[in-house]
Design an enzyme around this catalytic site. Structure first.
Site, PDB file in Angstrom:
ATOM      1  N   CYS A   1      -0.406   4.137   2.297  1.00  0.00           N
ATOM      2  CA  CYS A   1      -0.252   3.808   3.725  1.00  0.00           C
ATOM      3  C   CYS A   1       1.189   4.011   4.184  1.00  0.00           C
ATOM      4  CB  CYS A   1      -0.650   2.353   3.992  1.00  0.00           C
ATOM      5  SG  CYS A   1      -2.291   1.887   3.461  1.00  0.00           S
ATOM      6  N   ASP A   2       2.127   3.505   3.396  1.00  0.00           N
ATOM      7  CA  ASP A   2       3.514   3.419   3.850  1.00  0.00           C
ATOM      8  C   ASP A   2       4.499   4.294   3.085  1.00  0.00           C
ATOM      9  OD1 ASP A   2       2.738   1.486   5.723  1.00  0.00           O
ATOM     10  OD2 ASP A   2       2.910  -0.116   4.238  1.00  0.00           O
TER      11      ASP A   2
ATOM     12  N   CYS B   1       0.844  -1.197   0.000  1.00  0.00           N
ATOM     13  CA  CYS B   1       0.000   0.000   0.000  1.00  0.00           C
ATOM     14  C   CYS B   1       0.879   1.247   0.000  1.00  0.00           C
ATOM     15  CB  CYS B   1      -0.929   0.006   1.215  1.00  0.00           C
ATOM     16  SG  CYS B   1      -1.934   1.494   1.355  1.00  0.00           S
TER      17      CYS B   1
END
Length: 304
Positions: free
Chosen positions: A134-135, A131
């Site tokens: 997300c990261d 992701c």
């Protein structure tokens, strides 16, 4: 209580089905295991959903959920372990509660595929990610690799190119498979290098990712690329392990009648990315949800 319909999954297909079912004044609930929105909720930007030239996946899914709740949608957080066929009624076995219903719409979506190579499992969450939104911020101004050549891989690489120092995109074919417009953006990024006709062999590191080993598919020559992160986008797999008595294809996607979206179990319908079909997009998931809910309503009238 016996529901008219239980929808399993709160992504685009499930929420769309809920809107249509609630407008038909059916008594329904939507069951979600984690959080509503599905995989698309973590997408950085969506540019091909009609009416919204550009917005994030989270923003779009918030609008879907708000719309469904305006009709009185009740969302229950539970995990369905089994669908039991009792003839006119189906019983959904949750973790602590069972749900009896006349019809079911399976809209659980799919999750990212794993590569299955050395170091992937051990370093997941320590530099290996599925992701970008997300990261990605954790790798600001660092060197990373992206694995994959489809729409998702290239879209996420475009996003990561804006915040990382450099990207090596690894794809096993000699050409990318993504939409041309997003390929053009990737080619215009000065900090992206393509490694086509290569496959990842191992992700290396002790506590965190330190490098990626790739192999040329023709010459078999191996190359070690120093990176701090590896983002993997090589497709999805359906979340259908709980479905054991409904026909699926060889990859685990649920087969449906093309006109009604009913599965091999009468009264059980399927919508979205979990369904065996060609195009996996928000737009097609919405269409699936609308059709499944409409056909389920007709089924209730005709059979139940």
């Amino acid at each position: 209580m016996v529901y008219d319909m239980v929808i399993i999954g709160g992504g685009p297909a499930g929420l769309s089905a809920a809107i249509y079912a609630l407008r038909a004044r059916l008594n329904i609930i939507l069951i979600e295991k984690m959080a509503t929105g599905g995989q698309i909720a973590v997408s950085d930007v969506i540019e091909n959903y009609p009416g919204f030239p550009s917005l994030s996946g989270a923003e779009l899914m918030d609008k879907f959920e708000e719309h469904a709740k305006s009709f009185g949608l009740k969302i229950v957080f539970d995990e369905i372990k089994e669908i039991k066929d009792n003839g006119e009624l189906k019983t959904l076995k949750g973790v602590e509660t069972d749900y009896d219903t006349k019809t079911v719409i399976i809209a659980v979506g799919a999750s990212p595929k794993k590569l299955g190579i050395q170091g992937e499992k051990e370093l997941t969450g320590r530099g290996v990610s599925y992701c970008a939104t997300c990261d990605g911020p954790f790798f600001r101004d660092q060197d990373i690799a992206v694995i994959g050549g489809g729409d998702t891989a290239v879209k996420e690489a475009n996003y990561l190119a804006r915040i990382t120092k450099s990207i090596v995109l690894v794809h096993r074919r000699k050409e990318l498979r993504a939409e041309k417009i997003i390929q053009e953006r990737l080619h215009n990024a000065k900090n992206v290098m393509l490694k086509l006709e290569h496959i990842p062999i191992s992700i290396n590191g002790h506590q965190t990712v330190e490098s990626l080993t790739i192999e040329n598919v023709k010459t078999k020559e191996k190359t070690i690329i120093p990176v701090k992160g590896v983002f993997i986008f090589v497709g999805i797999k359906p979340q259908t392990t709980f479905v054991n008595n409904i026909e699926k294809d060889e990859y685990g996607f649920i087969k449906t009648d093309p006109y009604t979206l009913m599965t091999s179990m009468p009264g059980v319908f399927c919508a979205g990315d979990v369904r065996a079909k060609k195009l996996l997009q928000v737009a097609t998931a919405v269409g699936d949800g609308a059709l499944a809910a409409t056909m389920a309503e007709e089924y209730i009238c005709d059979v139940c």
